[in-house]
Scaffold this motif. Sequence first.
Motif, mmCIF file in Angstrom:
data_model
loop_
_atom_site.group_PDB
_atom_site.id
_atom_site.type_symbol
_atom_site.label_atom_id
_atom_site.label_comp_id
_atom_site.label_asym_id
_atom_site.label_seq_id
_atom_site.Cartn_x
_atom_site.Cartn_y
_atom_site.Cartn_z
ATOM 1 N N THR A 1 -6.356 -7.270 -7.106
ATOM 2 C CA THR A 1 -5.789 -5.968 -6.760
ATOM 3 C C THR A 1 -6.063 -4.955 -7.869
ATOM 4 O OG1 THR A 1 -4.039 -7.037 -5.465
ATOM 5 C CG2 THR A 1 -3.677 -4.744 -6.088
ATOM 6 N N ARG B 1 1.609 -1.510 -7.811
ATOM 7 C CA ARG B 1 1.002 -2.263 -6.708
ATOM 8 C C ARG B 1 0.484 -3.611 -7.187
ATOM 9 N NH1 ARG B 1 -0.846 2.906 -4.901
ATOM 10 N NH2 ARG B 1 -2.868 2.654 -5.923
ATOM 11 N N ASP C 1 0.813 -1.210 0.000
ATOM 12 C CA ASP C 1 0.000 0.000 0.000
ATOM 13 C C ASP C 1 0.850 1.264 0.000
ATOM 14 O OD1 ASP C 1 -2.422 -1.393 0.027
ATOM 15 O OD2 ASP C 1 -2.328 -1.653 2.192
ATOM 16 N N SER C 2 2.128 1.141 0.358
ATOM 17 C CA SER C 2 3.020 2.303 0.358
ATOM 18 C C SER C 2 3.650 2.542 -1.008
ATOM 19 C CB SER C 2 4.131 2.099 1.407
ATOM 20 O OG SER C 2 3.582 1.944 2.700
ATOM 21 N N ASN D 1 -8.174 -4.028 2.372
ATOM 22 C CA ASN D 1 -6.807 -3.612 2.050
ATOM 23 C C ASN D 1 -6.109 -4.698 1.250
ATOM 24 O OD1 ASN D 1 -5.969 -5.583 3.837
ATOM 25 N ND2 ASN D 1 -5.233 -4.184 5.392
ATOM 26 N N THR D 2 -4.892 -4.417 0.826
ATOM 27 C CA THR D 2 -4.165 -5.348 -0.047
ATOM 28 C C THR D 2 -3.972 -6.703 0.610
ATOM 29 O OG1 THR D 2 -3.011 -3.470 -1.025
ATOM 30 C CG2 THR D 2 -2.088 -5.649 -1.419
#
Length: 328
Positions: free
Chosen positions: A181, A151, A138-139, A299-300
């Motif tokens: 994703t 990502r 996520d960064s 989230n991922t």
Amino acid sequence: MKPVVALAITIYSAGTASGAAWGYFGTAVTSTQATAAVLIGGAAAGAVQSGTVKGAFLGAFSAVAFMGIGNAFQGATWATKGVVGKGIMGTGLNGYGYAAKVFAHSVTGGLLSAAQGGKFKHGFAAAGVTQAFAGGIDSIDAGNVGFSAARVIAAAIVGGTASAVSGGKFANGAKAAAFLTALQGLPSLYKKVVGYDLDMGPGGDAVGKGELQKPVEGANNIGTQNAKLNPDCVACEGGRLSEALNQVPGINAVAGVHDVMQVSLGTGLARDVLNVPGMIPAAAFTYAAALGQPLTYLNTGQIIGVATTYSRNKERDRGRQLPYVVGY
């Protein structure tokens, strides 16, 4: 590829219906709404991966269970004390909190795997690998809040690794994690293209628009646009056909994408030639984004967790080894 096949089956039940029912909650999200969003996202991801109602139920249950673990660590002073920046691997936790959270997810993943008739060690390893590395995904490309190729690639690597350590194939986990994703980023891409959030519900009244004017948020954008509305024009915006199609979930959202495509072609011959053929890619993109809409609330780590629970022996484990969600 299984998720692609499941996409066609679940696009209304897991994506379109939920998107039309509640869409985006906006900036003021209550805890109840957040939980509901995670439930829907987990169910959608579980349905895509398993193609079964049981898989959707387990995905929803697992998503909420891991959300509880995540919230517990984020609210623990000892786990966040002295954190610099985004913490270890973008989790917002210090070293002790990060290690404890990975271990907690590993144990929970193992228990969920065992409960499904699988092996504890496979669930333990997959959950541990996912939780350990997914936070950093996520960064990556942090300035891009929507679809990010970087990502997607990173998710494929982590998903493949998690699949391999849990007894599955690297390629399967990589493809599924990358697919989900990428799907997760489509709603933001829709907004970037059209100019407003994806809404699978019907539009309101049609408004007069010039030939080169882009779609209007909240209006009925289905049909040929004209500066002056003509309700007697069957194919025009606000006409009989337009009003009827406006009641079909997602058609007005498709029209938004199609209008942008048409406007980009100007007023030449290409616009007329590509008018009808252009409806196909516009529809494919819109309905895929609708399926990705509930996934945006996961989230991922959770996405990868759903994507990587593969079994080596499909015949033996058919109906038993279902996806579970890890991460958060």
